[in-house]
Design an enzyme around this catalytic site. Sequence first.
Site, PDB file in Angstrom:
ATOM      1  N   ASN A   8       0.774  -1.146   0.088  1.00 24.39           N
ATOM      2  CA  ASN A   8       0.175  -0.040  -0.047  1.00 24.39           C
ATOM      3  C   ASN A   8       0.969   1.330   0.045  1.00 24.39           C
ATOM      4  O   ASN A   8       1.680   1.577   0.815  1.00 24.39           O
ATOM      5  CB  ASN A   8      -1.013   0.149   1.136  1.00 24.39           C
ATOM      6  CG  ASN A   8      -1.794   1.007   1.273  1.00 24.39           C
ATOM      7  OD1 ASN A   8      -1.629   2.343   0.949  1.00 24.39           O
ATOM      8  ND2 ASN A   8      -3.275   0.846   1.700  1.00 24.39           N
ATOM      9  N   HIS A  55       0.878   6.173   1.858  1.00 22.99           N
ATOM     10  CA  HIS A  55       1.599   7.215   2.653  1.00 22.99           C
ATOM     11  C   HIS A  55       2.710   8.021   2.078  1.00 22.99           C
ATOM     12  O   HIS A  55       3.430   8.956   2.530  1.00 22.99           O
ATOM     13  CB  HIS A  55       1.999   6.410   4.034  1.00 22.99           C
ATOM     14  CG  HIS A  55       1.156   6.211   4.840  1.00 22.99           C
ATOM     15  ND1 HIS A  55       0.100   7.251   5.388  1.00 22.99           N
ATOM     16  CD2 HIS A  55       0.645   5.065   5.427  1.00 22.99           C
ATOM     17  CE1 HIS A  55      -0.790   6.596   5.944  1.00 22.99           C
ATOM     18  NE2 HIS A  55      -0.583   5.394   6.094  1.00 22.99           N
ATOM     19  N   HIS A  93      -5.570   3.575  -1.802  1.00 22.88           N
ATOM     20  CA  HIS A  93      -6.942   3.935  -0.982  1.00 22.88           C
ATOM     21  C   HIS A  93      -7.250   5.297  -1.675  1.00 22.88           C
ATOM     22  O   HIS A  93      -6.758   6.373  -1.086  1.00 22.88           O
ATOM     23  CB  HIS A  93      -6.832   3.718   0.474  1.00 22.88           C
ATOM     24  CG  HIS A  93      -8.470   3.911   1.121  1.00 22.88           C
ATOM     25  ND1 HIS A  93      -8.707   3.747   2.175  1.00 22.88           N
ATOM     26  CD2 HIS A  93      -9.556   4.425   0.500  1.00 22.88           C
ATOM     27  CE1 HIS A  93      -9.793   4.061   2.713  1.00 22.88           C
ATOM     28  NE2 HIS A  93     -10.472   4.503   1.507  1.00 22.88           N
ATOM     29  N   ARG A 130      -9.729   7.962  -1.134  1.00 23.82           N
ATOM     30  CA  ARG A 130     -10.503   8.353  -0.332  1.00 23.82           C
ATOM     31  C   ARG A 130     -11.357   9.582  -0.700  1.00 23.82           C
ATOM     32  O   ARG A 130     -11.046  10.251  -1.705  1.00 23.82           O
ATOM     33  CB  ARG A 130      -9.843   8.864   1.007  1.00 23.82           C
ATOM     34  CG  ARG A 130      -9.271   7.600   2.145  1.00 23.82           C
ATOM     35  CD  ARG A 130      -8.652   8.309   3.234  1.00 23.82           C
ATOM     36  NE  ARG A 130      -8.404   7.289   4.212  1.00 23.82           N
ATOM     37  CZ  ARG A 130      -9.100   6.777   5.213  1.00 23.82           C
ATOM     38  NH1 ARG A 130     -10.433   7.595   5.287  1.00 23.82           N
ATOM     39  NH2 ARG A 130      -8.958   6.090   5.999  1.00 23.82           N
ATOM     40  N   ARG A 142      -7.129  12.780   0.491  1.00 24.09           N
ATOM     41  CA  ARG A 142      -6.344  13.153   1.524  1.00 24.09           C
ATOM     42  C   ARG A 142      -4.825  12.687   1.193  1.00 24.09           C
ATOM     43  O   ARG A 142      -3.838  13.340   1.610  1.00 24.09           O
ATOM     44  CB  ARG A 142      -6.590  12.840   3.134  1.00 24.09           C
ATOM     45  CG  ARG A 142      -6.395  11.292   3.032  1.00 24.09           C
ATOM     46  CD  ARG A 142      -6.552  10.842   4.607  1.00 24.09           C
ATOM     47  NE  ARG A 142      -7.997  11.022   4.901  1.00 24.09           N
ATOM     48  CZ  ARG A 142      -8.483  10.684   6.332  1.00 24.09           C
ATOM     49  NH1 ARG A 142      -7.455   9.941   7.033  1.00 24.09           N
ATOM     50  NH2 ARG A 142      -9.622  10.981   6.691  1.00 24.09           N
ATOM     51  N   GLU A 200      -8.695   0.264  -3.024  1.00 26.83           N
ATOM     52  CA  GLU A 200      -9.318   0.132  -1.900  1.00 26.83           C
ATOM     53  C   GLU A 200     -10.169   1.445  -1.956  1.00 26.83           C
ATOM     54  O   GLU A 200      -9.644   2.688  -2.271  1.00 26.83           O
ATOM     55  CB  GLU A 200      -8.568   0.574  -0.392  1.00 26.83           C
ATOM     56  CG  GLU A 200      -7.555  -0.682  -0.084  1.00 26.83           C
ATOM     57  CD  GLU A 200      -6.955  -0.579   1.153  1.00 26.83           C
ATOM     58  OE1 GLU A 200      -6.397  -1.721   1.598  1.00 26.83           O
ATOM     59  OE2 GLU A 200      -6.833   0.364   1.607  1.00 26.83           O
ATOM     60  N   THR A 233      -8.049   3.445   8.507  1.00 32.91           N
ATOM     61  CA  THR A 233      -9.336   2.594   8.527  1.00 32.91           C
ATOM     62  C   THR A 233      -9.342   1.828  10.016  1.00 32.91           C
ATOM     63  O   THR A 233      -8.199   1.437  10.452  1.00 32.91           O
ATOM     64  CB  THR A 233      -9.277   1.668   7.634  1.00 32.91           C
ATOM     65  OG1 THR A 233      -9.068   2.247   6.233  1.00 32.91           O
ATOM     66  CG2 THR A 233     -10.555   0.681   7.456  1.00 32.91           C
ATOM     67  N   GLU A 282     -10.833  -9.719   2.916  1.00 33.77           N
ATOM     68  CA  GLU A 282      -9.305  -9.175   3.461  1.00 33.77           C
ATOM     69  C   GLU A 282      -9.521  -9.193   5.073  1.00 33.77           C
ATOM     70  O   GLU A 282     -10.513  -8.286   5.395  1.00 33.77           O
ATOM     71  CB  GLU A 282      -8.665  -7.999   2.960  1.00 33.77           C
ATOM     72  CG  GLU A 282      -7.397  -7.651   3.485  1.00 33.77           C
ATOM     73  CD  GLU A 282      -7.057  -6.470   3.079  1.00 33.77           C
ATOM     74  OE1 GLU A 282      -5.787  -5.706   3.619  1.00 33.77           O
ATOM     75  OE2 GLU A 282      -7.388  -5.829   2.014  1.00 33.77           O
ATOM     76  N   HIS A 285      -3.930  -4.624   7.679  1.00 35.27           N
ATOM     77  CA  HIS A 285      -3.793  -3.809   8.573  1.00 35.27           C
ATOM     78  C   HIS A 285      -2.851  -3.782   9.999  1.00 35.27           C
ATOM     79  O   HIS A 285      -3.222  -4.709  10.859  1.00 35.27           O
ATOM     80  CB  HIS A 285      -5.396  -3.658   9.049  1.00 35.27           C
ATOM     81  CG  HIS A 285      -5.528  -1.990   9.301  1.00 35.27           C
ATOM     82  ND1 HIS A 285      -5.521  -1.162   8.778  1.00 35.27           N
ATOM     83  CD2 HIS A 285      -5.938  -1.724  10.883  1.00 35.27           C
ATOM     84  CE1 HIS A 285      -6.059  -0.022   9.433  1.00 35.27           C
ATOM     85  NE2 HIS A 285      -5.994  -0.408  10.554  1.00 35.27           N
TER      86      HIS A 285
END
Length: 244
Positions: free
Chosen positions: A7, A10, A43, A45, A49, A70, A101, A151, A191
């Site tokens: 992922n 970030h 992801h 969003r 963000r 995602e 999340t 998941e 996660h």
Amino acid sequence: MARLCVNIDHVATVRQARRTVEPDPVTAALLCELGGARGITVHLREDRRHIQDRDLQILRQVVRTKLNLEMAATQEMVKIALLVKPDQVTLVPERREEVTTEGGLDVALYRQQLQKYAGLFREAGISLSLFIDPDPDQVQAAHFVGAQYVELCTGPYSLARTELERKPKYEMLVNSARMAKKLGLRVNAGHGLTYENVRPVAALEEVEELNIGHSIVSRAILTGMERAVREMADIIRQARHEPD
């Protein structure tokens, strides 16, 4: 073989902190693939963000492994997914106030809506995964709505500070993974997983894919992205006793 899906949200978080053009999450994705990642997760969003629409569009063109999107279970996001056509969509709960999340999607509560979306994705040739807590009711509901994957949320397992706290959380993952497999669902997990706690989850034979982001991006700041991904991929491979 358990696949590592990285992922890269970030990377975009750092970029958006200054509203500039670097670091580029697309470049990060390519380095992840060079480091052994078998998939890239982003992801998108609703508040944008970190990952932006343009990132997603370019990633669809350049990712050569698997692109996993995602997203919240909303009409806006479904339209975007059907237009971009990632290899897989993972529906997750989303609140604007949350930092990340905070748990699994309540599939049992939104079964009719999710069943409709599952049909749309199936027609478009997009695999559907549902991010859920390791709970029998949620596993059953995911099977009911027609998802191909679940998941399992490893958040509670990852946050456990002692082995006494961790053991029941891990057993919930084991039992849910086995139940999902028996129902014909394919199983992913993720996660909060880190270089220190990933081995027991990676060792579960039912788990096909691990989604890991923050820990890898954090290490990449110090070691570089390709090396950080390669180190995580090696740990996962060793947990499954697989050859290099």
